[in-house]
Design a protein around this motif. Sequence first.
Motif, PDB file in Angstrom:
ATOM      1  N   UNK A 142       0.782  -1.232   0.000  1.00 51.53           N
ATOM      2  CA  UNK A 142       0.000   0.000   0.000  1.00 51.53           C
ATOM      3  C   UNK A 142       0.819   1.290   0.000  1.00 51.53           C
ATOM      4  N   UNK A 143       2.118   1.231  -0.165  1.00 54.15           N
ATOM      5  CA  UNK A 143       2.942   2.426  -0.192  1.00 54.15           C
ATOM      6  C   UNK A 143       3.984   2.417   0.899  1.00 54.15           C
ATOM      7  N   UNK A 144       5.154   3.050   0.593  1.00 54.85           N
ATOM      8  CA  UNK A 144       6.276   3.008   1.534  1.00 54.85           C
ATOM      9  C   UNK A 144       5.956   3.723   2.839  1.00 54.85           C
ATOM     10  N   UNK A 145       5.235   4.852   2.761  1.00 52.68           N
ATOM     11  CA  UNK A 145       4.931   5.602   3.983  1.00 52.68           C
ATOM     12  C   UNK A 145       4.097   4.796   4.950  1.00 52.68           C
ATOM     13  N   UNK A 146       3.048   4.138   4.415  1.00 53.33           N
ATOM     14  CA  UNK A 146       2.199   3.328   5.287  1.00 53.33           C
ATOM     15  C   UNK A 146       2.970   2.139   5.862  1.00 53.33           C
ATOM     16  N   UNK A 147       3.772   1.483   5.042  1.00 51.87           N
ATOM     17  CA  UNK A 147       4.541   0.332   5.511  1.00 51.87           C
ATOM     18  C   UNK A 147       5.489   0.751   6.630  1.00 51.87           C
ATOM     19  N   UNK A 148       6.138   1.906   6.453  1.00 54.43           N
ATOM     20  CA  UNK A 148       7.063   2.370   7.485  1.00 54.43           C
ATOM     21  C   UNK A 148       6.334   2.622   8.800  1.00 54.43           C
ATOM     22  N   UNK A 149       5.151   3.263   8.716  1.00 51.90           N
ATOM     23  CA  UNK A 149       4.385   3.515   9.946  1.00 51.90           C
ATOM     24  C   UNK A 149       3.979   2.211  10.611  1.00 51.90           C
ATOM     25  N   UNK A 150       3.580   1.236   9.822  1.00 55.63           N
ATOM     26  CA  UNK A 150       3.152  -0.050  10.403  1.00 55.63           C
ATOM     27  C   UNK A 150       4.333  -0.787  11.022  1.00 55.63           C
ATOM     28  N   UNK A 151       5.490  -0.768  10.376  1.00 54.18           N
ATOM     29  CA  UNK A 151       6.647  -1.464  10.928  1.00 54.18           C
ATOM     30  C   UNK A 151       7.100  -0.836  12.238  1.00 54.18           C
ATOM     31  N   UNK A 152       6.961   0.480  12.342  1.00 56.36           N
ATOM     32  CA  UNK A 152       7.367   1.136  13.592  1.00 56.36           C
ATOM     33  C   UNK A 152       6.507   0.698  14.765  1.00 56.36           C
ATOM     34  N   UNK A 153       5.284   0.192  14.473  1.00 51.02           N
ATOM     35  CA  UNK A 153       4.381  -0.223  15.543  1.00 51.02           C
ATOM     36  C   UNK A 153       4.644  -1.648  16.017  1.00 51.02           C
ATOM     37  N   UNK A 154       5.498  -2.390  15.310  1.00 48.76           N
ATOM     38  CA  UNK A 154       5.746  -3.783  15.682  1.00 48.76           C
ATOM     39  C   UNK A 154       6.688  -3.856  16.879  1.00 48.76           C
ATOM     40  N   UNK A 155       6.287  -4.554  17.952  1.00 53.36           N
ATOM     41  CA  UNK A 155       7.171  -4.668  19.132  1.00 53.36           C
ATOM     42  C   UNK A 155       8.507  -5.331  18.799  1.00 53.36           C
ATOM     43  N   UNK A 197      10.373  -4.856  16.409  1.00 54.33           N
ATOM     44  CA  UNK A 197      11.304  -3.906  15.794  1.00 54.33           C
ATOM     45  C   UNK A 197      11.538  -2.701  16.703  1.00 54.33           C
ATOM     46  N   UNK A 198      11.391  -2.941  18.007  1.00 57.43           N
ATOM     47  CA  UNK A 198      11.536  -1.825  18.948  1.00 57.43           C
ATOM     48  C   UNK A 198      12.952  -1.254  18.939  1.00 57.43           C
ATOM     49  N   UNK A 199      13.968  -2.072  18.757  1.00 55.98           N
ATOM     50  CA  UNK A 199      15.359  -1.607  18.783  1.00 55.98           C
ATOM     51  C   UNK A 199      15.897  -1.395  17.366  1.00 55.98           C
ATOM     52  N   UNK A 200      15.068  -0.827  16.514  1.00 54.92           N
ATOM     53  CA  UNK A 200      15.484  -0.505  15.144  1.00 54.92           C
ATOM     54  C   UNK A 200      15.056   0.923  14.825  1.00 54.92           C
ATOM     55  N   UNK A 201      15.631   1.441  13.765  1.00 51.77           N
ATOM     56  CA  UNK A 201      15.210   2.736  13.233  1.00 51.77           C
ATOM     57  C   UNK A 201      14.538   2.479  11.880  1.00 51.77           C
ATOM     58  N   UNK A 202      13.288   2.945  11.726  1.00 47.09           N
ATOM     59  CA  UNK A 202      12.513   2.692  10.507  1.00 47.09           C
ATOM     60  C   UNK A 202      11.979   4.015   9.984  1.00 47.09           C
ATOM     61  N   UNK A 203      12.122   4.218   8.684  1.00 48.65           N
ATOM     62  CA  UNK A 203      11.568   5.427   8.077  1.00 48.65           C
ATOM     63  C   UNK A 203      11.443   5.214   6.573  1.00 48.65           C
ATOM     64  N   UNK A 204      10.700   6.117   5.947  1.00 53.08           N
ATOM     65  CA  UNK A 204      10.561   6.119   4.492  1.00 53.08           C
ATOM     66  C   UNK A 204      11.427   7.245   3.936  1.00 53.08           C
ATOM     67  N   UNK A 205      12.274   6.910   2.989  1.00 55.12           N
ATOM     68  CA  UNK A 205      13.157   7.900   2.373  1.00 55.12           C
ATOM     69  C   UNK A 205      13.045   7.798   0.856  1.00 55.12           C
ATOM     70  N   UNK A 206      12.487   8.839   0.254  1.00 53.32           N
ATOM     71  CA  UNK A 206      12.380   8.896  -1.207  1.00 53.32           C
ATOM     72  C   UNK A 206      11.691   7.665  -1.783  1.00 53.32           C
ATOM     73  N   UNK A 207      10.595   7.251  -1.120  1.00 53.46           N
ATOM     74  CA  UNK A 207       9.823   6.128  -1.628  1.00 53.46           C
ATOM     75  C   UNK A 207      10.356   4.768  -1.263  1.00 53.46           C
ATOM     76  N   UNK A 208      11.383   4.697  -0.414  1.00 55.88           N
ATOM     77  CA  UNK A 208      11.982   3.428  -0.017  1.00 55.88           C
ATOM     78  C   UNK A 208      11.947   3.322   1.501  1.00 55.88           C
ATOM     79  N   UNK A 209      11.524   2.151   2.016  1.00 52.91           N
ATOM     80  CA  UNK A 209      11.525   1.908   3.456  1.00 52.91           C
ATOM     81  C   UNK A 209      12.939   1.502   3.872  1.00 52.91           C
ATOM     82  N   UNK A 210      13.464   2.186   4.913  1.00 53.66           N
ATOM     83  CA  UNK A 210      14.826   1.935   5.386  1.00 53.66           C
ATOM     84  C   UNK A 210      14.749   1.460   6.835  1.00 53.66           C
TER      85      UNK A 210
END
Length: 654
Positions: free
Chosen positions: A454-467, A469-482
């Motif tokens: 459904x899009x990189x922005x939504x995926x990034x927001x959903x991944x940040x909510x996963x317990x 992945x608590x000790x990770x950094x997640x974001x969307x950069x130029x259409x790519x999830x990092x």
Amino acid sequence: MRSSTPTDDVLQLGGELVRLLHQGAGADEFAHRLARAEALPAAGGQREAMVETVRMAMAVRNRMEQLLQRERGMLAVIESTQDLSSRLDLTDLLQAIVSRARRLMGGEVAWLSTYDAERHEFRVVVADGALAHSTQHMVARRRHGVASVVLSTRLPFSTTDYLNDDRFEHDEALDATFRAEGIVSLVGIPLVRDQEVIGLLFVADRYHRTHAAQDIAILGALATHAAVAMRNARDFDRANAALEHADQSRARVEQHLRSIQAAAEAHEQMTSQLARGASLAALCQLVAQLLGGAVLVLNEAAQEVSAGTGDGYDSPALQAYSPSGAHSTAIGQALRESRRSGRSVVACRIGDETCRVTMVFGGADVLGAIALFHRGELDEFRVRTFERSASIVGVVLLSQERIEADKSRSATTLLRALLSARQEAAAVLANRAERFGLNLAQPLSLLLLVAETPGAGFVARRLRQLPALAQTLVDEMDGVVVVISHGAQAADVRQVVQACLRNELGATHRGVLSRPVSGVAALPGLHASLRRALPVLAQLGIRGDIVGQNELALYSVLFETHDRASLQEFLQATIGPLLDYDHKRGTELAATLLGYFDHNQNAKTTAQQLDIHVNTMRQRLITIESLLGHWGVAARALELHVALRLWRITQAVP
């Protein structure tokens, strides 16, 4: 005893005439006396005088009968007038007039027909004395039967022998009905209103009968009353219809005002709840209660975010909802239509429930959707209330998104700082990373992900909510999830992300996971390298998988500028005969040769890995060499190994 004399007979006959007149005797009684008078002796002139007396008595009797008939006719007219003023039902009134006409005329059958202007025909509306069922449903056209004569002359018409009367054109259906009823003679009277014949009144008999002018005149008076009754009744019906229409209009206006008031109150309640900071669940419950149904709030991936059910409402459709359920296609199409039109759309019917959906916007962005499950029809104002609720829910979702963005802003800033070519001091970055449970002194891994839906922005927001992945950094950069994680946890992170994308989001994706690197200084270059590897994944046709960097290193160098067609040409030119052989015979020679190269061309080790006998392994190698030629030269072996590795990656694509 003295015998009677002619004088005595005259006196006796005269007395009998007076008595008969007093009793209202019938015509046959007087005819009998006339015969007796004519039988008297002719001597003395008494017979002639007596005959004249009897005839005068008969004339008096006839005049009295005419007066009596007129009296009955006038009484019938008076009764009809009384009915006209006391009855409002047209059918009842016409039935009374027809029954009186039949009794007054002494007829055996009577009926009244009205004119149907659209069909140009007369249809029986009431009948009295009919025996045949078809009599009550007779239809006479303008050009047939007695109706044609009465309609053209607007005068009464009578016939003593209807079936044999040639003064009008006969209708076979009418003649058949008259035969079934046994009708021989009849008289018809027109019902005239505003110079137009609107109906016909008939009285008929099952024998040959001549109708007197007096009878026809009285029947005409009843027909006049019937015409007046029809006009008054229809005027009354129109007045009642107008009054009923006015009542309905008033009721609609009142209902409209009540609906407006209810919609305004509903909007006030929703805005009031919003102003008090109500949760999304509380708002869903309020909307469901106001609309008498069940409400489901969905995110961008059509997954449930919150729900609410009105008091006493049972919704199997809500309980059975799934993003990939039986009605997901219909709901998706309805949401696309809602996004185009800006209004709510009925998506489908599930059992006895209707599903209506509308998009939820936050500015120009889509935040999700709302689905309403209800029974029955929704009026315009309830639909508007549902659509207004989308705005309220949009405000809540946007607020939640901003809160989440505020929470993750520092994490996002840190991630971008780590990947920037101009990094801050390592100590500063390390201190900031510690607040997120990330130890920069340990080896780090980088995961890049492209999500078409459904899009990189939504995926990034959903991944940040996963317990996980608590000790990770997640974001969307130029259409790519990092995703930045510890190197030791990279395999687990890859597995969690893959499961979320495949099972929960149903996302179409592809990604690459780096090998662990030591020191934050290597992250910018690693990020650039992985970004270059992503197009290679697309060219290889990889979808729905996350590939390790080691698996792509060679291909990133060799095939970054080639498309999928070029890669297929390379495979065909290098190992095409081997692949064709496997395809035709169902063998695994390509996998055997790849294992042989991966194990340093050691036949025994490869046989053990493949769980086959070493002789079988050698036979396979002989077959492979016959297909591909000798690979003893290092360049040829490298070319085959690269081709086989590339083939393996493309085969791993789901």
